[in-house]
Design a protein around this motif. Sequence first.
Motif, PDB file in Angstrom:
ATOM      1  N   TRP A  44       2.270 -10.970 -16.547  1.00  0.00           N
ATOM      2  CA  TRP A  44       3.017 -10.479 -15.481  1.00  0.00           C
ATOM      3  C   TRP A  44       2.720  -9.208 -14.880  1.00  0.00           C
ATOM      4  O   TRP A  44       2.294  -8.940 -13.709  1.00  0.00           O
ATOM      5  N   THR A  45       2.613  -8.092 -15.628  1.00  0.00           N
ATOM      6  CA  THR A  45       2.133  -6.957 -15.610  1.00  0.00           C
ATOM      7  C   THR A  45       0.808  -6.954 -14.727  1.00  0.00           C
ATOM      8  O   THR A  45       0.647  -6.399 -13.764  1.00  0.00           O
ATOM      9  N   SER A  46      -0.083  -7.750 -15.290  1.00  0.00           N
ATOM     10  CA  SER A  46      -1.574  -7.620 -14.686  1.00  0.00           C
ATOM     11  C   SER A  46      -1.348  -8.281 -13.220  1.00  0.00           C
ATOM     12  O   SER A  46      -2.129  -8.046 -12.204  1.00  0.00           O
ATOM     13  N   LEU A  47      -0.692  -9.348 -13.057  1.00  0.00           N
ATOM     14  CA  LEU A  47      -0.277 -10.127 -11.888  1.00  0.00           C
ATOM     15  C   LEU A  47       0.087  -9.115 -10.625  1.00  0.00           C
ATOM     16  O   LEU A  47      -0.145  -8.939  -9.825  1.00  0.00           O
ATOM     17  N   VAL A  48       1.222  -8.408 -11.185  1.00  0.00           N
ATOM     18  CA  VAL A  48       1.850  -7.448 -10.452  1.00  0.00           C
ATOM     19  C   VAL A  48       1.079  -6.365  -9.714  1.00  0.00           C
ATOM     20  O   VAL A  48       0.746  -5.959  -8.755  1.00  0.00           O
ATOM     21  N   LEU A  49      -0.177  -5.949 -10.888  1.00  0.00           N
ATOM     22  CA  LEU A  49      -1.150  -4.672 -10.565  1.00  0.00           C
ATOM     23  C   LEU A  49      -1.894  -5.320  -9.515  1.00  0.00           C
ATOM     24  O   LEU A  49      -2.343  -4.691  -8.554  1.00  0.00           O
ATOM     25  N   MET A  50      -2.471  -6.727  -9.753  1.00  0.00           N
ATOM     26  CA  MET A  50      -3.459  -7.186  -8.955  1.00  0.00           C
ATOM     27  C   MET A  50      -2.821  -7.194  -7.360  1.00  0.00           C
ATOM     28  O   MET A  50      -3.453  -7.116  -6.519  1.00  0.00           O
ATOM     29  N   PHE A  51      -1.409  -7.762  -7.188  1.00  0.00           N
ATOM     30  CA  PHE A  51      -0.897  -7.994  -6.070  1.00  0.00           C
ATOM     31  C   PHE A  51      -0.741  -6.460  -5.426  1.00  0.00           C
ATOM     32  O   PHE A  51      -1.013  -6.539  -4.398  1.00  0.00           O
ATOM     33  N   VAL A  53      -2.993  -3.977  -5.678  1.00  0.00           N
ATOM     34  CA  VAL A  53      -4.331  -3.962  -5.185  1.00  0.00           C
ATOM     35  C   VAL A  53      -4.892  -4.539  -3.873  1.00  0.00           C
ATOM     36  O   VAL A  53      -5.176  -4.175  -2.948  1.00  0.00           O
ATOM     37  N   VAL A  54      -4.059  -5.789  -3.944  1.00  0.00           N
ATOM     38  CA  VAL A  54      -4.421  -6.891  -2.808  1.00  0.00           C
ATOM     39  C   VAL A  54      -3.716  -6.147  -1.657  1.00  0.00           C
ATOM     40  O   VAL A  54      -4.145  -6.170  -0.486  1.00  0.00           O
ATOM     41  N   CYS A  55      -2.556  -5.794  -1.876  1.00  0.00           N
ATOM     42  CA  CYS A  55      -1.842  -5.159  -0.766  1.00  0.00           C
ATOM     43  C   CYS A  55      -2.122  -3.789  -0.296  1.00  0.00           C
ATOM     44  O   CYS A  55      -1.388  -3.169   0.651  1.00  0.00           O
ATOM     45  N   SER A  56      -3.027  -3.233  -0.778  1.00  0.00           N
ATOM     46  CA  SER A  56      -3.474  -1.618  -0.620  1.00  0.00           C
ATOM     47  C   SER A  56      -4.519  -1.738   0.616  1.00  0.00           C
ATOM     48  O   SER A  56      -5.108  -0.613   0.686  1.00  0.00           O
ATOM     49  N   ILE A  58      -5.566  -2.162   4.626  1.00  0.00           N
ATOM     50  CA  ILE A  58      -5.138  -2.190   6.261  1.00  0.00           C
ATOM     51  C   ILE A  58      -5.547  -3.593   6.893  1.00  0.00           C
ATOM     52  O   ILE A  58      -6.731  -3.854   6.798  1.00  0.00           O
ATOM     53  N   ASN A  59      -4.757  -4.062   7.648  1.00  0.00           N
ATOM     54  CA  ASN A  59      -4.637  -5.576   8.022  1.00  0.00           C
ATOM     55  C   ASN A  59      -5.447  -5.338   9.526  1.00  0.00           C
ATOM     56  O   ASN A  59      -5.842  -4.088   9.745  1.00  0.00           O
ATOM     57  N   GLU A  60      -5.677  -6.461  10.139  1.00  0.00           N
ATOM     58  CA  GLU A  60      -6.624  -6.284  11.425  1.00  0.00           C
ATOM     59  C   GLU A  60      -5.715  -5.489  12.487  1.00  0.00           C
ATOM     60  O   GLU A  60      -6.585  -5.052  13.271  1.00  0.00           O
ATOM     61  N   MET A  61      -4.495  -5.384  12.540  1.00  0.00           N
ATOM     62  CA  MET A  61      -3.716  -4.594  13.436  1.00  0.00           C
ATOM     63  C   MET A  61      -3.854  -3.034  13.195  1.00  0.00           C
ATOM     64  O   MET A  61      -3.049  -2.265  13.878  1.00  0.00           O
ATOM     65  N   GLY A  62      -4.276  -2.603  11.807  1.00  0.00           N
ATOM     66  CA  GLY A  62      -4.316  -1.213  11.669  1.00  0.00           C
ATOM     67  C   GLY A  62      -3.170  -0.945  10.884  1.00  0.00           C
ATOM     68  O   GLY A  62      -2.798   0.315  10.569  1.00  0.00           O
ATOM     69  N   GLN A  63      -2.380  -1.814  10.381  1.00  0.00           N
ATOM     70  CA  GLN A  63      -1.064  -1.346   9.439  1.00  0.00           C
ATOM     71  C   GLN A  63      -1.475  -1.635   8.020  1.00  0.00           C
ATOM     72  O   GLN A  63      -2.199  -2.340   7.703  1.00  0.00           O
ATOM     73  N   ASN A  64      -0.813  -0.607   7.310  1.00  0.00           N
ATOM     74  CA  ASN A  64      -0.948  -0.492   5.957  1.00  0.00           C
ATOM     75  C   ASN A  64      -0.133  -1.835   5.421  1.00  0.00           C
ATOM     76  O   ASN A  64       1.159  -1.786   5.839  1.00  0.00           O
ATOM     77  N   GLU A  65      -0.630  -2.442   4.493  1.00  0.00           N
ATOM     78  CA  GLU A  65       0.134  -3.636   3.953  1.00  0.00           C
ATOM     79  C   GLU A  65       0.830  -3.254   2.674  1.00  0.00           C
ATOM     80  O   GLU A  65       1.548  -4.039   2.116  1.00  0.00           O
ATOM     81  N   PHE A  66       0.773  -1.777   2.184  1.00  0.00           N
ATOM     82  CA  PHE A  66       1.372  -1.446   0.798  1.00  0.00           C
ATOM     83  C   PHE A  66       2.981  -1.814   0.868  1.00  0.00           C
ATOM     84  O   PHE A  66       3.280  -1.847  -0.141  1.00  0.00           O
ATOM     85  N   TYR A  67       3.449  -1.647   2.066  1.00  0.00           N
ATOM     86  CA  TYR A  67       5.010  -1.897   1.966  1.00  0.00           C
ATOM     87  C   TYR A  67       5.352  -3.092   1.514  1.00  0.00           C
ATOM     88  O   TYR A  67       6.450  -3.002   1.021  1.00  0.00           O
ATOM     89  N   ARG A  68       4.589  -4.168   1.668  1.00  0.00           N
ATOM     90  CA  ARG A  68       4.921  -5.485   0.882  1.00  0.00           C
ATOM     91  C   ARG A  68       5.084  -5.204  -0.473  1.00  0.00           C
ATOM     92  O   ARG A  68       5.988  -5.952  -0.948  1.00  0.00           O
TER      93      ARG A  68
END
Length: 142
Positions: A44-51, A53-56, A58-68
């Motif tokens: 679980w901890t590994s999956l949360v950390l990978m999530f 990293v994936v959320c870190s 910036i999407n196509e519109m220039g917004q940071n995804e880390f808030y998710r």
Amino acid sequence: MNSSESDKSYRKPHLNQMESNWWLKLRYYFFYILRESTAFFMIWTSLVLMFGVVCSHINEMGQNEFYRFIFFLQHPVVIVINTLALLSALIHSLTWFNLAPKAMNIIIAGKKTPNMLFTLGLWCITIIISTIMLLLIFGYFK
């Protein structure tokens, strides 16, 4: 005698009957199962950390995804599971540090090092490294 008769065995197969609560009968087995079951929370901890990293990114519109990721971590179910993961990591460390001296035979000046001394040494190293990591995270070393 044909081959079908020679392949036949007249012995009864051995069926080892094991009760479902076999691990509750001895303290050693209980702590073994407890230590091994901590793997689920480490996954679980590994999956949360990978999530995270994936959320870190910036999407196509220039917004940071880390808030998710931050909103995900604030969910009550995730907080409960992360708390259980922390407790399971402590249980794993406790049982592993108690087991480590039995696996390592350290001899100093011709005498075997006491198990408690070895276990305390492991805990001291863990506390020192954890303290340094917390100080680094909170910016005390600038």
